[in-house]
Write an enzyme that holds these catalytic residues in place. Structure first.
Site, mmCIF file in Angstrom:
data_model
loop_
_atom_site.group_PDB
_atom_site.id
_atom_site.type_symbol
_atom_site.label_atom_id
_atom_site.label_comp_id
_atom_site.label_asym_id
_atom_site.label_seq_id
_atom_site.Cartn_x
_atom_site.Cartn_y
_atom_site.Cartn_z
ATOM 1 N N HIS A 133 39.577 2.160 -21.174
ATOM 2 C CA HIS A 133 39.518 3.937 -21.586
ATOM 3 C C HIS A 133 38.201 4.109 -22.670
ATOM 4 O O HIS A 133 37.470 4.559 -22.353
ATOM 5 C CB HIS A 133 40.956 4.464 -22.502
ATOM 6 C CG HIS A 133 40.236 6.071 -23.104
ATOM 7 N ND1 HIS A 133 40.036 6.730 -24.033
ATOM 8 C CD2 HIS A 133 40.006 6.762 -22.453
ATOM 9 C CE1 HIS A 133 39.309 7.581 -24.349
ATOM 10 N NE2 HIS A 133 40.184 8.019 -23.362
ATOM 11 N N CYS B 60 28.801 18.503 -10.056
ATOM 12 C CA CYS B 60 28.647 19.304 -11.432
ATOM 13 C C CYS B 60 29.353 17.861 -11.740
ATOM 14 O O CYS B 60 29.685 18.076 -13.163
ATOM 15 C CB CYS B 60 28.286 20.331 -11.978
ATOM 16 S SG CYS B 60 30.284 20.996 -11.398
ATOM 17 N N SER C 248 29.349 24.543 -6.452
ATOM 18 C CA SER C 248 28.795 23.281 -7.227
ATOM 19 C C SER C 248 30.618 22.270 -6.739
ATOM 20 O O SER C 248 31.349 22.433 -6.914
ATOM 21 C CB SER C 248 29.132 23.394 -8.530
ATOM 22 O OG SER C 248 28.750 22.511 -9.277
ATOM 23 N N MET D 203 26.890 -23.313 -6.586
ATOM 24 C CA MET D 203 27.962 -23.802 -5.346
ATOM 25 C C MET D 203 26.786 -25.082 -5.558
ATOM 26 O O MET D 203 25.794 -25.376 -6.606
ATOM 27 C CB MET D 203 27.650 -23.057 -3.785
ATOM 28 C CG MET D 203 28.428 -22.631 -3.893
ATOM 29 S SD MET D 203 27.646 -21.841 -2.232
ATOM 30 C CE MET D 203 26.793 -20.767 -2.623
ATOM 31 N N GLY E 98 23.875 -21.812 -9.613
ATOM 32 C CA GLY E 98 24.932 -22.124 -10.372
ATOM 33 C C GLY E 98 26.117 -22.471 -9.623
ATOM 34 O O GLY E 98 27.364 -23.057 -10.436
ATOM 35 N N TYR F 114 20.821 19.800 -5.472
ATOM 36 C CA TYR F 114 20.577 18.744 -6.690
ATOM 37 C C TYR F 114 22.172 18.843 -6.734
ATOM 38 O O TYR F 114 22.991 18.382 -7.219
ATOM 39 C CB TYR F 114 20.311 20.701 -7.981
ATOM 40 C CG TYR F 114 21.876 21.222 -8.091
ATOM 41 C CD1 TYR F 114 22.516 21.139 -9.859
ATOM 42 C CD2 TYR F 114 21.926 22.213 -7.663
ATOM 43 C CE1 TYR F 114 23.723 21.753 -10.019
ATOM 44 C CE2 TYR F 114 22.736 23.373 -7.945
ATOM 45 C CZ TYR F 114 23.467 23.282 -8.984
ATOM 46 O OH TYR F 114 24.834 23.747 -8.975
ATOM 47 N N ARG G 266 21.728 -29.192 0.714
ATOM 48 C CA ARG G 266 21.391 -27.965 -0.277
ATOM 49 C C ARG G 266 22.547 -26.574 -0.205
ATOM 50 O O ARG G 266 22.047 -26.206 1.402
ATOM 51 C CB ARG G 266 19.840 -27.515 -0.538
ATOM 52 C CG ARG G 266 18.771 -28.722 -0.893
ATOM 53 C CD ARG G 266 17.811 -28.280 -0.586
ATOM 54 N NE ARG G 266 17.137 -27.362 -1.401
ATOM 55 C CZ ARG G 266 16.309 -27.170 -1.414
ATOM 56 N NH1 ARG G 266 15.214 -27.076 -0.904
ATOM 57 N NH2 ARG G 266 15.852 -26.371 -2.697
ATOM 58 N N ARG H 154 12.176 -17.203 -3.559
ATOM 59 C CA ARG H 154 12.506 -16.123 -3.445
ATOM 60 C C ARG H 154 11.533 -15.152 -3.832
ATOM 61 O O ARG H 154 10.846 -15.617 -5.171
ATOM 62 C CB ARG H 154 13.566 -16.248 -3.711
ATOM 63 C CG ARG H 154 13.951 -16.600 -4.860
ATOM 64 C CD ARG H 154 15.448 -16.581 -5.102
ATOM 65 N NE ARG H 154 15.602 -17.182 -6.731
ATOM 66 C CZ ARG H 154 16.353 -18.144 -6.656
ATOM 67 N NH1 ARG H 154 17.871 -18.723 -6.053
ATOM 68 N NH2 ARG H 154 16.712 -19.116 -8.176
ATOM 69 N N LYS I 295 17.796 -19.055 1.254
ATOM 70 C CA LYS I 295 16.990 -20.280 1.046
ATOM 71 C C LYS I 295 15.901 -20.907 2.370
ATOM 72 O O LYS I 295 15.270 -21.292 2.325
ATOM 73 C CB LYS I 295 18.062 -21.545 0.781
ATOM 74 C CG LYS I 295 17.355 -23.220 -0.692
ATOM 75 C CD LYS I 295 17.933 -23.846 -1.103
ATOM 76 C CE LYS I 295 18.278 -23.782 -2.757
ATOM 77 N NZ LYS I 295 20.035 -24.153 -2.584
HETATM 78 P P1 ADP Z 1 20.030 -24.806 -6.319
HETATM 79 O O1 ADP Z 1 20.434 -23.206 -5.429
HETATM 80 O O2 ADP Z 1 21.070 -24.836 -7.407
HETATM 81 O O3 ADP Z 1 18.434 -23.769 -7.013
HETATM 82 P P2 ADP Z 1 18.946 -26.581 -4.431
HETATM 83 O O4 ADP Z 1 19.511 -26.766 -3.697
HETATM 84 O O5 ADP Z 1 17.457 -25.773 -4.765
HETATM 85 O O6 ADP Z 1 19.758 -25.874 -6.014
HETATM 86 O O7 ADP Z 1 18.923 -28.148 -5.820
HETATM 87 C C1 ADP Z 1 18.325 -29.083 -6.609
HETATM 88 C C2 ADP Z 1 17.683 -29.278 -7.364
HETATM 89 O O8 ADP Z 1 17.451 -30.205 -6.256
HETATM 90 C C3 ADP Z 1 15.618 -28.189 -7.318
HETATM 91 O O9 ADP Z 1 15.072 -28.583 -8.520
HETATM 92 C C4 ADP Z 1 15.430 -28.374 -5.984
HETATM 93 O O10 ADP Z 1 14.240 -28.127 -6.101
HETATM 94 C C5 ADP Z 1 15.731 -30.393 -6.368
HETATM 95 N N1 ADP Z 1 15.878 -30.999 -4.996
HETATM 96 C C6 ADP Z 1 16.483 -29.773 -4.111
HETATM 97 N N2 ADP Z 1 15.709 -30.923 -2.479
HETATM 98 C C7 ADP Z 1 14.913 -31.392 -3.218
HETATM 99 C C8 ADP Z 1 14.201 -32.545 -2.103
HETATM 100 N N3 ADP Z 1 14.410 -32.751 -0.744
HETATM 101 N N4 ADP Z 1 13.798 -33.515 -2.739
HETATM 102 C C9 ADP Z 1 13.081 -32.895 -4.230
HETATM 103 N N5 ADP Z 1 13.956 -32.273 -4.751
HETATM 104 C C10 ADP Z 1 14.663 -31.314 -4.237
HETATM 105 MG MG MG Z 2 16.819 -24.236 -6.263
#
Ligand code: ADP
Ligand code: MG
Ligand code: MG
Length: 899
Positions: A451, A854, A786, A102, A100, A874, A91, A335, A22
């Site tokens: 198994h 093989c 082989s 962390m 989901g 091969y 974040r 990403r 991120k």
């Molecule tokens: P995840 O990795 O679970 O997507 P994020 O860090 O991206 O978590 O954040 C969770 C939510 O909060 C996302 O929808 C993101 O767009 C929103 N968000 C994060 N930082 C900001 C910010 N500075 N302003 C507005 N929305 C934010």
């Molecule tokens: Mg996100």
């Protein structure tokens, strides 16, 4: 001094190790001049230090202060100020995305005073209190470990008291009340007041993100996804922008192309007057990007421009998170997006068409396992009722059949042309025949390495295992589940891609990709929709490109003409392993038994003579099916006892007969012989070349059958191309002994037939460590090697596969002794090293020595890349894996570092 904090303007997309995915991509977007709210990233290294020391490194606090002050100065606002406060999000973001797993906290910096400042500055009181209640909620849950329901229940209570269903229907006073209720809940559950000091909030939130790396579910996820446990997460501190500032604001997620189908064109969901996760949490119905265009033309236009820019830059499908604050677009994340198998192929081909990537790159972006997924038949998505239960999705595909409870029944029913699903509490090696006969396998016990699961995956057969709610009565032939009883012959449907189990016949549709591979492009594209046509064309294009680029040949393991023909259709360039023992099952088993137990040379010769015609026929059919292509026939390999009657059964029969005073001399003689030959460790006993060397005439019979088959086909004007392979060599002497006799026999028959050189090669399996380590000498006597990586893995690890997979592997995988079974993916460091040594030293003796593999690893993507690097000629795998191996061999050629 270690730099623990990087401004978004300092990093780039290649720094995922340090900044997390991120953070690296936020930096990249900042560098591109896209509208990213300013902020900074705390490195994964800081997290690792925190986890090691149990406290934040001192420099981190100092550097965070500097970064925060710079941010404040730049924006002219201060964190949590009572007038127009700066707010931030904290974040998580590790190197690999862990959806989901962390945590993130939004609106950090709000407190009883700054909430009023925010209300004033924004001119929207409702918004300010909505933001505050969100902070309390997220902070309470994430930082203070208070169960999320405490807050959501409060919210639901309020909504029902007001008679509204949506959070947007709550007014300012409601939200003020909610804030009070949340603060009370924080005090009750954490024993302390919600921290009002902004910097304390920030520090606690950062620490909570560090800690979230090590939650139980995060650790479990990483084990499953093979992500190392010691990477740590980065923390991104990002200026808040607000999608909850009324109807001209909102938040959304979008993809530059459809990640489910691969359809070109942007795809996304948008929610007005919302913040953060609202859009994916399903609290209200989302809008499409087209709806957004109606709502806010200029933001939509700008969004499209940004997405196009990102795709051009990353040259791949991107997914993004964005927020619109009062008509201004902000980018919060991007990403290279995850996608389904179908989307992977389609998008790769589209990007080639759009001249964004080369065909080589396109090939590197799809995988053999994705191709395998596309080849499984599937349940018609419209035809499903409700599943009656579910187990583990052990081997993908959709199987429909009538329930049978044991292996003989499966074989018998299938023999009558019935579709069957074999249902067992769990399977064992004795069930193999039934598993082969069945369309699918369903068990009540065992996990993904049981198994049933392992064998089913190996065969490409659908399997659901560990469906614990099934109460299976194998004797009484009944399953009780969800209050219903299913008996033998009743229909059942299992989905190996989801683990779901359905009663009755759920309709299946054959996969168009399978049709393409077996019958070609035209057949597959006939009468299907345009989307499917594009998918099939994409597969065709990439598979053909793989064929062009790969250096590895792909052969199939096939024992019958029927399998060989199928393998050929699937693109096999020969047979890498024909196991002749499969020709001696059933009635012919007793013929081998007679050879082994013969008392006199005359008896033995008679028994051998009887075997010759059927063996010759087998080989003629096989060589005919593969005409022109190399066919490697392995001389008899399995342990002795497989050709003898069952010892216990025989002993019981003899004892019973004796008791009745009706002793049967033939049985008595057989029992003595069976006891004499009994081995306690048959895998390491009289098998392979050893059996051939102590049983006069046995191997020569097979050689004769092979040579005569070759002659017969030659006379018919065909071009058989046969390679004879000797199993289980440990010493070059063993090979010399077999080879000398075989060469003489070949010469003799060839001379009689007057057909000139029959060009029959003789080589050996390398499947014992000693063979690998003395390969330079063995190469003297071999035309080819082989690698039998199944036995090589067994003998290198001293693992009896049938035993350890059931008893040991679950524990070993869990404890991290290995991340994947060495029978599935080659153990490159150990077993692979032996392969490398044997390949290099064999070639040192004989530069043109042909090298193949093989074992089952021949169809495993990761292993194929390894074999490419080691320089084999091969790989050989099950027929149905051939397309996967072709694709992966091509990928290995375009992705491997040169040399
Ligand atoms: P995840 O990795 O679970 O997507 P994020 O860090 O991206 O978590 O954040 C969770 C939510 O909060 C996302 O929808 C993101 O767009 C929103 N968000 C994060 N930082 C900001 C910010 N500075 N302003 C507005 N929305 C934010
Ligand atoms: Mg996100
Ligand atoms: Mg072997």
């Amino acid at each position: 001094m270690t730099q623990y904090v990087y401004d978004f303007s300092q990093g780039d997309k290649d720094q995922k190790d340090l900044l997390g995915g991120k953070g690296a991509n936020l930096a990249e977007m900042t560098k591109l001049g896209l509208p990213v709210p300013p902020g900074f990233t705390i490195t994964t290294e800081a997290c690792r230090e925190y986890l090691r020391l149990g406290v934040e490194p001192g420099e981190l606090r100092v550097q965070a202060t500097t970064a925060l002050r710079q941010l404040e100065d730049r924006l002219g606002r201060q964190l949590g100020d009572r007038h127009d406060p700066l707010l931030v999000s904290v974040r998580s973001g590790a190197k690999f995305s862990m959806p989901g797993m962390m945590e993130t906290v939004l609106n950090v910096g709000l407190n009883d005073a700054s909430v009023k400042g925010l209300a004033e500055a924004s001119g929207d009181e409702r918004f300010a209190w909505d933001s505050y209640r969100r902070l309390l909620q997220m902070f309470g849950k994430t930082v203070l470990d208070i169960p999320g329901e405490v807050f959501s229940d409060e919210m639901d209570k309020l909504k029902s008291a007001k008679g509204v269903t949506s959070d947007v229907d709550l007014d300012t006073d409601d939200l003020k009340g909610l804030v009070q209720a949340f603060k009370d809940a924080v005090r009750t559950h954490s024993g302390a007041d919600f921290p009002q000091h902004p910097r304390e909030q920030l520090d606690l939130a950062i620490r909570a993100v560090f800690k979230s790396w090590n939650t139980e579910r995060a650790r479990l996820y990483r084990r499953r996804e093979r992500i190392p446990q010691n990477l740590g997460t980065a923390v991104n501190v990002c200026t808040m922008v607000f999608g909850n500032l009324g109807e001209s604001s909102g938040t959304g997620v979008a993809f530059t192309r459809d990640p489910a189908t691969g359809r070109a064109g942007a795809y996304g969901d948008y929610l007005a007057n919302a913040q953060g996760e609202d859009v994916v949490a399903g609290i209200r119905n989302t809008l499409s990007l087209d709806d957004l265009a109606e709502l806010d033309k200029s933001s939509h236009k700008q969004l499209m421009k940004v997405m196009r820019r990102l795709e051009t830059h990353y040259r791949d499908l991107c997914d993004i998170e964005f927020t619109i604050e009062r008509g201004k677009l902000w980018m919060l994340q991007t990403r290279v997006g995850k996608r389904t198998a179908a989307a992977a192929f389609r998008i790769a081909a589209q990007l080639v068409d759009e001249q964004m990537i080369t065909l080589d790159e396109a090939l590197s972006r799809v995988s053999g396992s994705q191709l395998a997924q596309l080849m499984f038949p599937r349940f018609d998505p419209s035809g499903n009722g409700d599943p009656v239960t579910a187990g583990m999705a052990a081997s993908p595909g959709a199987a429909v059949g009538r329930v049978v409870f044991d292996s003989p029944a499966a074989v018998a029913w299938a023999g009558r042309g019935e579709q069957v699903v074999l249902v067992r509490k769990e399977t064992n090696p004795d069930d193999l025949a039934g598993m082969i006969a069945a369309n699918g396998i369903l068990t009540a016990r065992g996990g993904k390495t049981s198994h049933a699961a392992v064998v089913a995956r190996g065969m490409g057969k659908t399997c659901v295992c560990g469906a614990e709610e099934l109460d299976i009565d194998e004797r009484g032939k009944a399953i009780r589940v969800a209050g219903q009883t299913v008996g033998e012959g009743d229909w059942i449907s299992i989905d190996g891609s989801t683990g779901q189990v359905f009663l009755g016949q759920v309709p299946v549709v054959p996969s168009p990709v399978e049709t393409y591979i077996e019958e070609g492009l035209d057949a597959a594209c006939d009468g299907v929709d345009q989307e499917t046509v594009q998918l099939v064309q994409a597969v065709d294009r990439l598979l053909r490109h793989a064929d062009q680029r790969r250096r590895l040949g792909v052969r199939a393991n096939a024992d019958t003409a029927e399998d060989a023909t199928r393998a050929r259709t699937l693109g096999a360039q020969g047979i890498g392993l024909c196991r002749t023992e499969h020709m001696f099952l059933g009635e012919r088993r007793t013929m081998i038994e007679r050879v082994i137990l013969a008392d006199t040379p005359e008896d033995r010769n008679a028994a051998l003579d009887a075997l010759l015609p059927p063996q010759r026929e087998d080989f003629t059919a096989l060589l005919d099916a593969m005409d022109g292509l190399p066919v490697t026939i392995r001389l008899l390999d399995p342990p002795l006892h497989e050709f003898l009657p069952d010892r216990t059964e025989l002993a019981v029969r003899v004892a019973t007969a004796r008791a009745k005073g009706e002793a049967n001399p033939e049985d008595e003689r057989l029992l003595t012989a069976v006891e004499r030959l009994h081995e306690s460790n048959p895998m390491l006993g009289l098998r392979g070349v050893r059996l051939g060397l102590v049983t006069p005439g046995l191997f020569l019979l097979q050689v004769r059958a092979i040579v005569e088959a070759t002659c017969e086909l030659r006379r018919q004007g065909r071009s058989p191309n046969v390679e004879i392979m000797v199993p289980l060599i440990g010493s070059v002497m063993e090979l010399h002994l077999v080879r000398d006799e075989a060469d003489a026999l070949i010469e003799e028959i060839a001379a009689e037939a007057g057909l000139g050189d029959l060009r029959i090669k003789i080589g050996t399996m390398i499947e014992l460590p000693r063979a690998a380590l003395t390969a330079h000498r063995i190469a003297d006597a071999a035309d080819f090697f082989s690698f039998g990586t199944n036995d090589l893995t067994q003998t290198t690890w001293a693992f009896s596969r049938d035993d350890v997979e059931a008893t040991l592997f679950a524990a070993y995988l869990d404890k991290g002794v290995f991340t994947v079974s060495p029978f599935e993916t080659i153990d490159a460091d150990g077993v692979g090293r032996l392969v490398r040594i044997a390949a290099e030293e064999g070639r040192a003796t004989k530069p043109d020595l042909k090298l193949g593999i093989c074992g089952e690893h021949g169809g495993d993507p990761e292993s194929i890349h390894f074999f490419h690097q080691v320089g084999l000629d091969y790989v050989s795998c099950s027929p149905y894996r051939v397309p996967v191996a072709r694709l992966e061999a091509g990928r290995a050629a375009v992705t491997a570092p040169p040399g």
